[in-house]
Write an enzyme that holds these catalytic residues in place. Structure first.
Site, short mmCIF file in Angstrom:
data_model
loop_
_atom_site.label_atom_id
_atom_site.label_comp_id
_atom_site.label_asym_id
_atom_site.label_seq_id
_atom_site.Cartn_x
_atom_site.Cartn_y
_atom_site.Cartn_z
N LEU A 74 0.88 -1.17 0.00
CA LEU A 74 0.00 0.00 0.00
C LEU A 74 0.91 1.22 0.00
CD1 LEU A 74 -2.58 1.67 0.48
CD2 LEU A 74 -2.42 1.08 2.90
N SER A 75 0.80 2.05 -1.03
CA SER A 75 1.70 3.20 -1.17
C SER A 75 1.56 4.17 -0.01
CB SER A 75 1.41 3.95 -2.48
OG SER A 75 1.72 3.16 -3.60
N GLN A 76 2.64 4.89 0.28
CA GLN A 76 2.60 5.89 1.35
C GLN A 76 1.58 6.97 1.01
OE1 GLN A 76 6.79 7.24 -0.01
NE2 GLN A 76 6.08 8.88 1.33
#
Length: 223
Positions: A74-76
């Protein structure tokens, strides 16, 4: 369309999901240069902790990427916000996301555009994302289990395409499925990756490099 999140006050929670914790995340995003108020409002209200395993929930509002299994992440929050901000500059109504993953980026987009199509090659991730999208009553999302490198020709053309994994070379299908005046947002590269945008004007693509990034690779294959 941001107001749809106000229908789910039970997801605001307490402790690590408190509004104070979310507000701190938004303050960091503003400091990092995110300016779009609609994007900030969605990230403030969307329950990011629902998109990771419970054991990682206390990290959900930190500015970091989080594992979601099967080698995916899950991207920042900053990357999600920045890519969404770039996408909204074109005011798209019909968006394709390549790489559903946890469903978080897809959920963010669904609160800001009329319709979102999202494809994912890993069936187990897609089913979890489907349940999260259903729980949040985001009814303008269309999820497909397919190879993202082929795009989604059956629903094309799209006003915008957002890719959440990095190919070494951009699949030609994505250019073909982009509508005139549309925008493709994609990280490209192997060891060194660049987040770039491609604007389609008069049948031609105008490239603008945004910033160095680090994404998981865009792979082919149904499972």
């Amino acid at each position: 369309m941001v107001e749809r999140l106000q229908l789910n006050p039970q997801f605001r929670g307490i402790g690590f999901t408190s509004q104070r914790t979310r507000n701190r995340m938004i303050e960091r995003l503003v400091e990092q240069g995110i300016k779009n108020k609609a994007v900030l409002d969605v990230l403030r209200n969307l329950p990011r902790h629902l998109f990771v395993d419970e054991a990682l929930s206390h990290h959900a509002y930190e500015d970091t990427a989080l594992p979601i299994g099967l080698g995916q992440t899950l991207s920042q929050p900053y990357i999600v916000a920045r890519m969404t901000e770039l996408l909204l500059e074109k005011s798209p109504k019909k968006v394709l996301e390549i790489g559903t993953g946890s469903g978080y980026q897809c959920a963010v987009l669904s609160c800001l555009v009329a319709n979102v199509w999202s494809v994912e090659r890993l069936d187990s991730l897609l089913e979890k994302a489907r349940q999260r999208i259903k729980t949040l009553n985001l009814n303008n999302v269309h999820l497909y289990h397919t190879d993202g490198s082929f795009g989604l020709a059956s629903a094309a053309p799209f006003n915008a395409i957002l890719v959440t994994a990095a190919p070494k070379e951009i699949p030609a299908s994505l250019f073909d499925q982009l509508a005139e005046g549309g925008r493709l947002i994609i990280p490209v590269g192997d060891e060194q990756q660049m987040l770039s945008i491609f604007d389609k004007q008069d049948g031609k693509l105008m490239q603008t490099d945004i910033q160095p990034v680090r994404f998981v690779p865009l792979l082919s294959g149904a499972n």
